[in-house]
Design an enzyme around this catalytic site. Structure first.
Site, PDB file in Angstrom:
ATOM      1  N   GLU A   1     -25.817 -18.709  29.084  1.00  0.00           N
ATOM      2  CA  GLU A   1     -25.674 -19.303  27.859  1.00  0.00           C
ATOM      3  C   GLU A   1     -25.802 -20.924  27.760  1.00  0.00           C
ATOM      4  O   GLU A   1     -26.166 -21.348  26.826  1.00  0.00           O
ATOM      5  CB  GLU A   1     -24.408 -18.991  27.440  1.00  0.00           C
ATOM      6  CG  GLU A   1     -24.085 -17.613  27.007  1.00  0.00           C
ATOM      7  CD  GLU A   1     -23.927 -16.531  28.379  1.00  0.00           C
ATOM      8  OE1 GLU A   1     -23.751 -16.886  29.660  1.00  0.00           O
ATOM      9  OE2 GLU A   1     -24.051 -15.492  28.181  1.00  0.00           O
TER      10      GLU A   1
ATOM     11  N   ALA B   1     -19.052 -13.514  21.355  1.00  0.00           N
ATOM     12  CA  ALA B   1     -18.516 -15.155  21.624  1.00  0.00           C
ATOM     13  C   ALA B   1     -17.498 -15.066  22.802  1.00  0.00           C
ATOM     14  O   ALA B   1     -17.679 -16.268  23.221  1.00  0.00           O
ATOM     15  CB  ALA B   1     -17.401 -15.286  20.266  1.00  0.00           C
TER      16      ALA B   1
ATOM     17  N   TYR C   1     -18.796 -14.786  25.652  1.00  0.00           N
ATOM     18  CA  TYR C   1     -19.687 -15.074  26.664  1.00  0.00           C
ATOM     19  C   TYR C   1     -19.963 -16.797  26.390  1.00  0.00           C
ATOM     20  O   TYR C   1     -20.935 -17.176  26.987  1.00  0.00           O
ATOM     21  CB  TYR C   1     -20.840 -14.493  26.707  1.00  0.00           C
ATOM     22  CG  TYR C   1     -20.899 -12.962  27.081  1.00  0.00           C
ATOM     23  CD1 TYR C   1     -19.676 -12.462  27.355  1.00  0.00           C
ATOM     24  CD2 TYR C   1     -21.856 -11.919  26.587  1.00  0.00           C
ATOM     25  CE1 TYR C   1     -19.300 -11.141  27.678  1.00  0.00           C
ATOM     26  CE2 TYR C   1     -21.699 -10.903  26.910  1.00  0.00           C
ATOM     27  CZ  TYR C   1     -20.378 -10.153  27.131  1.00  0.00           C
ATOM     28  OH  TYR C   1     -20.234  -8.866  27.495  1.00  0.00           O
TER      29      TYR C   1
ATOM     30  N   HIS D   1     -14.725  -8.606  24.639  1.00  0.00           N
ATOM     31  CA  HIS D   1     -15.450  -8.220  23.772  1.00  0.00           C
ATOM     32  C   HIS D   1     -15.022  -8.591  22.307  1.00  0.00           C
ATOM     33  O   HIS D   1     -15.072  -7.603  21.391  1.00  0.00           O
ATOM     34  CB  HIS D   1     -16.385  -7.084  23.844  1.00  0.00           C
ATOM     35  CG  HIS D   1     -17.354  -7.008  25.009  1.00  0.00           C
ATOM     36  ND1 HIS D   1     -16.706  -6.545  26.010  1.00  0.00           N
ATOM     37  CD2 HIS D   1     -18.507  -7.153  25.374  1.00  0.00           C
ATOM     38  CE1 HIS D   1     -17.743  -6.523  27.088  1.00  0.00           C
ATOM     39  NE2 HIS D   1     -18.906  -6.685  26.675  1.00  0.00           N
TER      40      HIS D   1
END
Lengths: 338, 415
Positions: A60, A84, A86, A129
């Site tokens: 990322e 989001a 991650y 998640h």
């Protein structure tokens, strides 16, 4: 106009921008051939070509950094962070670099990046998640933070974000991708096609950043909400039998302070809701702003309904999620109708 | 019966913390550095597979020999005019560094960072690439910006945060920006610019351009995740980028062992990514030029990235905020086995009959004069605290247009 769910609307926004502007390109983990884990970029690589919508390494920080370099070159990259949850490896590049490029170089370099990422709970995603990390971005000078609540806004706001010359963090409420969700989780899922806001034009249009929408007009109380919680707040108003005005903020930065102030000054009561954890959440900022701008018109303490100050728990999804019962209870407290 | 660890008579585990060979008071020890002779390293064709040139990550590409001659396949056979230009830029950079260091000591600015001993790394690279190529520097490549012809007076205005500062008083001294000169805004955070350089190069490739990116990182910052991201992205997308690791041996007080430099060369890190990797004598102007030119040709031919370890030595302090004699032997810089880049290029030019000590003296005098003239002009605008941009500019450039918060906060300050 075709009925689109939020996935189709977001896909259409990128399709429109890829067609319109050769400097727009889309990349992220699994977004190319496969079309993204939520299918938001489906078909874009096939239609626009391998170099305009492609897969990225699982890095990322690298994805954000590459986008910054592309932005410095003059492109308008649209990147996807798969969840989001991650986003944190990319946080330094967003906070220290993308957010400050314009400022530190006095406008010599800019980062016109759009970062799309699914956020929020309600899908039994557990702690990796389901998170809502919007407040750690609204806190950063130089970033814009946008959260749509329906297909029409999703497309119009995403086009605005891509056309914006500043970095935009675009949170997509994943529980709303396929249909609205009002927090009554035992009810069957309804498709977007049953709702007016799924009427999405095929072509180019935009919804401006920094302009809130009145999702439900009312006179007794003002609810400040965004994303999934807009729908929960509307359901909660019915449950509480309160004529609440539900304001869908749509963008947190820039924030439409005028719409908020006008409504709260009129109703004299305010409930702030979000899925994210409570402490230092964006709700704290909203409560402070309402206090600064509307204190002498308030008739009750401002209520705050949020996720709890715990990681997002898998088995206790509906105890954690600030559903319509909790929001309705806050509304009734604000009305003095306990 | 199963033996417990005690019964097996094994040693207990012990934690290793790296320690440099010499600390203050110890004799200087560079015995582990064994430079190969100049001219020994082969020069592969740019089309050679990275896997076939792995040895170049473990040796040193060197051109200038002990007799100051240019030898071997990496000799770029440069026109003496280019060599004199290089000498000029390096001499000017050193004079600039010396003056700005003194200005900080006199209280005219808050902070400064010299590149003494590393001038060739940036100067030769700047002359080896094209004017349109974009440099993503750290804070120690000022010679690159000077080579691009950026005015010294503008650099000083930035250092003084005065009314003419191109960064409008927002950045710590030496964090220059100049897009039109192909110079990316320096961050001050370490390593972040390395993967950004790759992104810029990807954009250039995406647009079918001819320009390439030149990124820099210090050996200490290769420990950051951004280094790994840069190499991964550069390899995956075969980006037209030159990725330079400036191994100047010291990251403030931490020697290169804290970036695992004792275990492998920094160039060797490219091998795992399938990236062409060179290890270069960074104090040899000709070697730096030749290696950069080679990498630039590869990049422009769509053959992808090159990782270059510029093996050099930080002869001065990290910045005005540290005293190197507190963490390394004070006399260590004089013993660096690869010498001084200005002295070596000067000797080469003298040996080839293109230069003389007298000419160097004149050049040094001219450099000091040029710096003094620029300083006079910049200081007429003002040094730190005497002059600064209007305070209302503090609220500009956060976004393209300020939102209501910034407008109100500016009013609150009353500007």
């Amino acid at each position: 106009m075709p009925a689109m769910n939020m996935i189709q609307a977001l896909n259409s926004a990128m399709d429109v921008m890829l067609t319109k502007d050769p400097d727009v390109l889309v990349f992220g983990e699994d977004v190319g051939y496969f079309g993204g884990v939520f299918r938001v970029t489906e078909g874009l690589q096939k239609k626009h070509g391998l170099t305009r919508c492609f897969d990225a390494p699982i890095a990322e920080g690298g994805i954000v950094a590459a986008a910054i370099g592309m932005g410095a070159y003059g492109l308008r990259p649209v990147i996807e962070i798969q969840f989001a949850d991650y986003i944190y490896p990319g946080y330094d590049q967003l906070v220290s670099e993308a957010a400050r490029l314009r400022y530190r170089s006095a406008g010599d370099f800019t980062a016109p990046i759009t970062l799309r990422t699914p956020y929020g709970g309600g899908i039994f995603g557990g702690q990796t998640h389901s998170q809502s990390p919007e407040a750690i971005f609204t806190h950063v000078a130089g970033l814009k933070t946008v959260i749509p609540s329906n297909p029409y806004d999703a497309k119009g706001l995403l086009i605005s974000a891509i056309e914006d010359d500043d970095p935009v963090i675009f949170f997509e409420p994943k529980r709303l991708y396929n249909g609205p969700f009002d927090g009554w989780h035992e009810k069957p899922v309804e498709p977007w096609s049953k709702y007016d806001l799924s009427d999405v034009p095929d072509g180019h249009y935009s919804v401006p950043l920094g302009k809130a929408a009145i999702a439900r007009a009312g006179d007794e109380l003002t609810v400040l909400a965004y994303g999934t919680m807009v729908h929960v707040a509307i359901a909660a108003a019915a449950h509480a039998e309160v004529d609440a005005e539900v304001i869908d903020l749509r963008s947190l930065v820039p924030l439409d302070i005028e719409t908020i102030t006008e409504s709260v000054n009129r109703t004299g009561r305010c409930v702030v809701v979000h899925e994210a954890t409570r402490t230092s959440g964006f709700g704290a900022e909203l409560v402070a702003l309402v206090q600064e701008h509307c204190f002498y018109r308030l008739e009750a303490p401002i209520e705050r309904v949020t996720g709890w100050d715990t990681p997002y728990p898998h088995a206790f999804e509906w105890e954690y999620f600030p559903g319509p019962k909790r929001v309705a209870a806050a509304m009734r407290r604000a009305m003095g109708r306990n | 019966m199963e033996l417990t660890p005690d019964m097996r008579n094994e040693p207990t585990l012990s934690l290793r913390v790296p320690v440099p060979r010499a600390r203050p008071g110890d004799p200087v020890d560079f015995s582990h550095i064994k430079p190969p002779p100049a001219g020994a390293a082969p020069r592969p064709d740019i089309r050679e597979e990275p896997g076939a040139m792995r040895d170049l990550a473990f040796t040193l590409v060197r051109v200038l020999n002990e007799e100051h001659e240019a030898v071997g396949p990496w000799d770029p056979k440069l026109d003496p005019a280019v060599l004199r230009r290089g000498l000029e830029i390096m001499t000017l950079t050193r004079a600039y560094d010396d003056r700005m260091m003194r200005m900080q000591r006199q209280g005219k600015t808050s902070f400064y960072m010299k590149c003494t001993g590393e001038e060739a790394v940036a100067t030769a690279a700047a002359l080896a690439v094209d004017a349109g190529d974009m440099c993503f520097p750290t804070y120690r490549q000022q010679a690159f910006l000077i080579a691009r012809g950026y005015p010294l007076v503008q650099m000083m205005n930035q250092i003084y945060s005065n009314a003419d500062d191109p960064c409008k008083g927002r950045q710590l001294p030496v964090m220059y920006t100049s897009k039109k000169d192909g110079w990316f805004t320096i961050s001050g955070n370490l390593g972040t610019q390395f993967p950004q350089a790759v992104g810029w190069a990807m954009a250039s490739a995406y647009k079918g351009d001819h320009r390439i990116a030149v990124g820099y990182i210090g050996e200490g910052s290769t420990a950051e995740g951004d280094f790994h991201a840069a190499l991964t992205f550069a390899s995956v997308y075969r980006a037209p980028v030159i990725l330079n690791v400036v191994n100047n041996q010291w990251a403030i007080s931490s020697f290169q062992g804290f970036a695992a430099g004792e275990s492998a060369t920094f160039a060797a890190r490219g091998i795992g990514y399938g990236v062409a990797a060179l290890r270069v004598d960074g104090n040899d102007f000709l070697a730096v030029y030749a290696a950069t030119k080679w990498a630039a040709e590869r990049a422009r031919a769509n053959l992808g990235p090159t990782l270059i370890e510029m093996f050099t030595y930080r002869a001065a302090a990290h910045s005005t905020s540290d005293d190197p004699s507190r963490y390394r032997p004070a006399e260590e810089p004089q013993h660096w086995p690869l010498g001084d880049p200005i002295e070596r290029l000067k000797q080469h030019l003298i040996a080839s009959g293109e230069w003389s000590d007298a000419k160097q003296k004149t050049l040094e005098k001219e450099a000091v004069e040029a710096v003094r003239a620029a300083a006079k002009e910049s200081e007429a605008v003002g040094t730190l605290g005497q002059s600064r941009p209007s305070a209302k500019t503090m609220f500009e450039d956060v976004y393209k247009e300020p939102d209501w918060r910034l407008r109100r906060q500016r009013q609150e300050v009353g500007v």
